[in-house]
Design a protein around this motif. Structure first.
Motif, PDB file in Angstrom:
ATOM      1  N   ARG A 174       0.836  -1.209   0.000  1.00  0.00           N
ATOM      2  CA  ARG A 174       0.000   0.000   0.000  1.00  0.00           C
ATOM      3  C   ARG A 174       0.868   1.256   0.000  1.00  0.00           C
ATOM      4  O   ARG A 174       0.575   2.232  -0.707  1.00  0.00           O
ATOM      5  CB  ARG A 174      -0.915  -0.017   1.234  1.00  0.00           C
ATOM      6  CG  ARG A 174      -2.035  -1.057   1.152  1.00  0.00           C
ATOM      7  CD  ARG A 174      -3.086  -0.788   2.213  1.00  0.00           C
ATOM      8  NE  ARG A 174      -2.558  -0.886   3.546  1.00  0.00           N
ATOM      9  CZ  ARG A 174      -2.509  -2.021   4.235  1.00  0.00           C
ATOM     10  NH1 ARG A 174      -2.969  -3.138   3.704  1.00  0.00           N
ATOM     11  NH2 ARG A 174      -2.008  -2.046   5.455  1.00  0.00           N
ATOM     12  N   ASN A 175       1.961   1.215   0.824  1.00  0.00           N
ATOM     13  CA  ASN A 175       2.857   2.372   0.840  1.00  0.00           C
ATOM     14  C   ASN A 175       3.514   2.589  -0.525  1.00  0.00           C
ATOM     15  O   ASN A 175       3.713   3.727  -0.971  1.00  0.00           O
ATOM     16  CB  ASN A 175       3.941   2.186   1.901  1.00  0.00           C
ATOM     17  CG  ASN A 175       3.398   2.373   3.300  1.00  0.00           C
ATOM     18  OD1 ASN A 175       2.373   3.028   3.491  1.00  0.00           O
ATOM     19  ND2 ASN A 175       4.054   1.782   4.287  1.00  0.00           N
ATOM     20  N   ASP A 177       2.159   1.827  -3.388  1.00  0.00           N
ATOM     21  CA  ASP A 177       1.138   2.431  -4.263  1.00  0.00           C
ATOM     22  C   ASP A 177       1.011   3.935  -3.997  1.00  0.00           C
ATOM     23  O   ASP A 177       0.891   4.734  -4.938  1.00  0.00           O
ATOM     24  CB  ASP A 177      -0.209   1.732  -4.036  1.00  0.00           C
ATOM     25  CG  ASP A 177      -0.208   0.298  -4.543  1.00  0.00           C
ATOM     26  OD1 ASP A 177       0.679  -0.032  -5.362  1.00  0.00           O
ATOM     27  OD2 ASP A 177      -1.064  -0.489  -4.102  1.00  0.00           O
ATOM     28  N   ARG A 178       1.035   4.271  -2.707  1.00  0.00           N
ATOM     29  CA  ARG A 178       0.957   5.698  -2.365  1.00  0.00           C
ATOM     30  C   ARG A 178       2.163   6.448  -2.931  1.00  0.00           C
ATOM     31  O   ARG A 178       2.041   7.578  -3.420  1.00  0.00           O
ATOM     32  CB  ARG A 178       0.933   5.859  -0.845  1.00  0.00           C
ATOM     33  CG  ARG A 178      -0.398   5.443  -0.194  1.00  0.00           C
ATOM     34  CD  ARG A 178      -0.304   5.555   1.311  1.00  0.00           C
ATOM     35  NE  ARG A 178       0.085   6.897   1.713  1.00  0.00           N
ATOM     36  CZ  ARG A 178       0.552   7.206   2.908  1.00  0.00           C
ATOM     37  NH1 ARG A 178       0.724   6.258   3.808  1.00  0.00           N
ATOM     38  NH2 ARG A 178       0.876   8.450   3.204  1.00  0.00           N
ATOM     39  N   SER A 180       3.838   5.698  -5.594  1.00  0.00           N
ATOM     40  CA  SER A 180       3.643   5.853  -7.047  1.00  0.00           C
ATOM     41  C   SER A 180       2.658   6.989  -7.340  1.00  0.00           C
ATOM     42  O   SER A 180       2.863   7.794  -8.261  1.00  0.00           O
ATOM     43  CB  SER A 180       3.130   4.541  -7.650  1.00  0.00           C
ATOM     44  OG  SER A 180       4.071   3.503  -7.452  1.00  0.00           O
ATOM     45  N   ASP A 181       1.585   7.018  -6.545  1.00  0.00           N
ATOM     46  CA  ASP A 181       0.595   8.101  -6.743  1.00  0.00           C
ATOM     47  C   ASP A 181       1.229   9.467  -6.511  1.00  0.00           C
ATOM     48  O   ASP A 181       0.957  10.433  -7.243  1.00  0.00           O
ATOM     49  CB  ASP A 181      -0.585   7.902  -5.788  1.00  0.00           C
ATOM     50  CG  ASP A 181      -1.403   6.657  -6.136  1.00  0.00           C
ATOM     51  OD1 ASP A 181      -1.290   6.198  -7.290  1.00  0.00           O
ATOM     52  OD2 ASP A 181      -2.137   6.171  -5.249  1.00  0.00           O
ATOM     53  N   LYS A 182       2.070   9.538  -5.467  1.00  0.00           N
ATOM     54  CA  LYS A 182       2.710  10.825  -5.172  1.00  0.00           C
ATOM     55  C   LYS A 182       3.665  11.236  -6.294  1.00  0.00           C
ATOM     56  O   LYS A 182       3.783  12.421  -6.635  1.00  0.00           O
ATOM     57  CB  LYS A 182       3.483  10.731  -3.843  1.00  0.00           C
ATOM     58  CG  LYS A 182       2.593  10.507  -2.621  1.00  0.00           C
ATOM     59  CD  LYS A 182       1.603  11.638  -2.405  1.00  0.00           C
ATOM     60  CE  LYS A 182       0.761  11.422  -1.160  1.00  0.00           C
ATOM     61  NZ  LYS A 182      -0.241  12.477  -0.954  1.00  0.00           N
ATOM     62  N   GLU A 185       1.581  12.583  -9.011  1.00  0.00           N
ATOM     63  CA  GLU A 185       1.100  13.918  -8.635  1.00  0.00           C
ATOM     64  C   GLU A 185       2.223  14.943  -8.738  1.00  0.00           C
ATOM     65  O   GLU A 185       2.016  16.093  -9.174  1.00  0.00           O
ATOM     66  CB  GLU A 185       0.541  13.874  -7.211  1.00  0.00           C
ATOM     67  CG  GLU A 185      -0.174  15.144  -6.788  1.00  0.00           C
ATOM     68  CD  GLU A 185      -0.811  15.003  -5.411  1.00  0.00           C
ATOM     69  OE1 GLU A 185      -1.235  16.045  -4.870  1.00  0.00           O
ATOM     70  OE2 GLU A 185      -0.878  13.861  -4.881  1.00  0.00           O
ATOM     71  N   GLU A 230       6.837  13.843   2.227  1.00  0.00           N
ATOM     72  CA  GLU A 230       6.042  12.637   2.394  1.00  0.00           C
ATOM     73  C   GLU A 230       6.707  11.426   1.731  1.00  0.00           C
ATOM     74  O   GLU A 230       6.699  10.314   2.259  1.00  0.00           O
ATOM     75  CB  GLU A 230       4.642  12.846   1.812  1.00  0.00           C
ATOM     76  CG  GLU A 230       3.781  13.798   2.620  1.00  0.00           C
ATOM     77  CD  GLU A 230       2.398  13.968   2.018  1.00  0.00           C
ATOM     78  OE1 GLU A 230       1.683  14.873   2.448  1.00  0.00           O
ATOM     79  OE2 GLU A 230       2.043  13.180   1.112  1.00  0.00           O
ATOM     80  N   ILE A 234       7.852   7.963   3.422  1.00  0.00           N
ATOM     81  CA  ILE A 234       7.409   6.650   2.918  1.00  0.00           C
ATOM     82  C   ILE A 234       8.619   5.739   2.685  1.00  0.00           C
ATOM     83  O   ILE A 234       8.606   4.552   3.017  1.00  0.00           O
ATOM     84  CB  ILE A 234       6.581   6.823   1.624  1.00  0.00           C
ATOM     85  CG1 ILE A 234       5.236   7.485   1.951  1.00  0.00           C
ATOM     86  CG2 ILE A 234       6.358   5.480   0.941  1.00  0.00           C
ATOM     87  CD1 ILE A 234       4.433   7.873   0.723  1.00  0.00           C
TER      88      ILE A 234
END
Length: 528
Positions: A174-175, A177-178, A180-182, A185, A230, A234
């Motif tokens: 999950r981290n 994935d976060r 990758s999203d960051k 963004e 962030e 992570i």
């Protein structure tokens, strides 16, 4: 048959003490009137084990109580006899059938009482030996049950750790994935910053728009900085998770290694004659003459003590050649791992050394320097290893209690000159197939064991050591090789005494006029 009249007070107390409390309570509940006569004002269900035993003992001559005790004695004897008969039907001798049955009966702690009740007449020595065997088997069975519980608990812990590991992996995913999203963004924000910079150059005339764009740009840069922070957090969290997972796996492996070590079993060649043949080739290769009078005794004795699961104490000079020959014969490798004593050595270092070593290992110069009460239990848990304990001087053993000899084998071949000279071993290596086994003690007495016992007694060996060593004497060859490579050299090289001047039984058996087939060798080596 009435058994109670045959019992002494102590024997009656023992019988009563092993009757299960629930049996006694149930009997009193179903006979309330008789119970009220011996314990007025009390309910049977509230009685304790101690009070129940006192009541049964005090009123054992009343028919109400005596019939209850007799019923249990008869049932126990019947169950034991059924099990003995079953074992004998399966091919066991009566002695073996008793050993398989009594440790798990109500007479496990009083074997003599059982023989008394069944009216079997045995010698006191036999009953004492059987009692010791039953006690040992009962203790081993208890230890095995405890070990099974430990293994079960460790398996439960392992499953729990596996679940935690899966949870940590999910969290890590999950981290990730976060993360990758960051990153996506952040790329979007970078594109916006680029656009704003272009607008700033192309919209210079519109100051208000430019100021707004500057403010937006500043905000976007701030947001970008927060995103970078962030992302760093992570990454740090992911690294901590990886370290935590790695630590848990290492702890799990360590626990499994300890369990495997505690559950190790003894091993020996499937074909012992094959081992003897190849060991003879290796000894001959370093110069030991195979036509020497002692050669068959040497091969036989080594083949006997190497696979008993106990360490072998040997002189350092002899041990170098012996270890090479043993390893080259058994595992196809003449070089073995050796751990030498040092002042900073710890039990953990020794344990790690044994776990990481092959079948044959050497602990050098530990005897006399390291605490043997810590060393012996560790070696017993590694009984699947052939462990050589080498000593620089044989006399070092004189400063240890002779009880030490119960936990190891003393091997002395100082009279064979070629074994004391370090030689190059060029014999082709061999690998012998082995299997797990449990050493069997020799049942019953024989005249060679009696001769051995008399000799040891006259040489002032402690009685416990005498009986321990006599267990390995099944025939005259066992007697001769034990005298040649253990008892007589120990007396001369360790105790500094002359055995032929001390033991009349030794002189009678292995002197110049004795009946020992190896008397000439023994006299030449030890009577000078």
């Amino acid at each position: 048959m009435n058994h109670l009249p045959l019992l002494t007070e102590d024997e009656a107390r023992y019988i009563i003490s092993v009757i299960p409390l629930q049996d006694t309570v149930s009997y009193f509940k179903h006979n309330p009137k008789q119970f009220a006569q011996i314990r007025p004002g009390f309910r049977a269900t509230t009685i304790s084990k101690v009070d129940a035993s006192k009541l049964l003992f005090s009123y054992r001559r009343r028919k109400f109580v005596s019939s209850f005790i007799e019923k249990h004695i008869s049932k126990w004897l019947s169950q034991i006899q059924e099990q003995i008969t079953k074992c004998m039907d399966d091919g066991d001798s009566k002695d073996i059938a008793l050993i398989h049955t009594l440790p798990f009966s109500f007479f496990a702690d009083n074997v003599g009482l059982y023989f008394k009740l069944v009216n079997d007449e045995y010698s006191e020595e036999y009953i004492a030996l059987m009692s010791a065997i039953v006690k040992n088997i009962k203790e081993v069975a208890k230890e095995q049950e405890e070990l099974k519980e430990k293994i079960k608990a460790l398996e439960s812990q392992s499953n729990k750790l596996q679940e935690e590991l899966e949870t940590k992996n999910d969290e890590w995913s999950r981290n990730n994935d976060r993360f990758s999203d960051k990153l996506l963004e952040m790329d979007t924000l970078k594109e916006k910053v680029s656009i704003l910079e272009k607008l700033q150059t192309t919209s210079f005339k519109d100051k208000e728009e430019i100021e707004k764009l500057k403010i937006e740009k500043k905000e976007l840069h701030g947001k970008l900085d927060r995103l970078l922070t962030e992302i760093t957090e992570i990454k740090n969290n992911s690294r901590l998770l990886e370290e935590q997972i790695r630590d848990e796996l290492e702890k799990k492996q360590k626990r499994l290694d300890e369990v495997q070590s505690s559950a190790s079993s003894r091993k020996c060649p499937r074909d012992i004659d094959e081992f003897k043949e190849y060991l003879g080739y290796n000894l001959t290769n370093i110069g030991v003459p195979n036509d020497a009078e002692y050669f068959p005794l040497l091969i036989s004795y080594l083949s006997k003590i190497l696979f008993r699961g106990a360490p072998i104490v040997v002189n350092h000079a002899i041990g170098i050649n012996l270890i090479k020959c043993t390893a080259n014969t058994l595992i196809g490798e003449s070089t073995v791992k050796t751990l030498s004593y040092s002042q900073d050595i710890t039990i953990e270092k020794i344990r790690e050394f044994l776990l990481s070593s092959d079948r044959v290992v050497c602990l050098d110069n530990f005897i006399g320097n390291y605490n043997e009460t810590e060393l012996i239990p560790l070696l017993e848990r590694n009984s699947d290893k052939i462990v050589f304990l080498t000593v620089i001087y044989d006399r070092t053993l004189r400063y240890l209690s002779q009880e030490f000899l119960r936990y190891c084998y003393y091997f002395n071949a100082n009279r064979i000159g070629m074994l004391s000279i370090e030689s190059e071993l060029t014999e082709d290596p061999s690998t012998i197939v082995e299997h797990s086994y449990r050493p069997q003690s020799t049942q019953g007495e024989n005249r060679f064991r009696n001769i051995f016992r008399e000799i040891l007694r006259e040489l002032s060996y402690p009685q416990s050591i005498i009986e321990h060593k006599c267990e390995s004497i099944a025939n005259e060859q066992d007697l001769c090789q034990s005298l040649a490579f253990d008892i007589l050299p120990y007396c001369i090289d360790v105790l500094q005494m002359k055995p032929y001047n001390t033991s009349e039984r030794l002189l009678k058996y292995a002197g110049n006029d004795g009946r020992c087939p190896q008397r000439n060798l023994l006299v030449r080596w030890f009577a000078q």
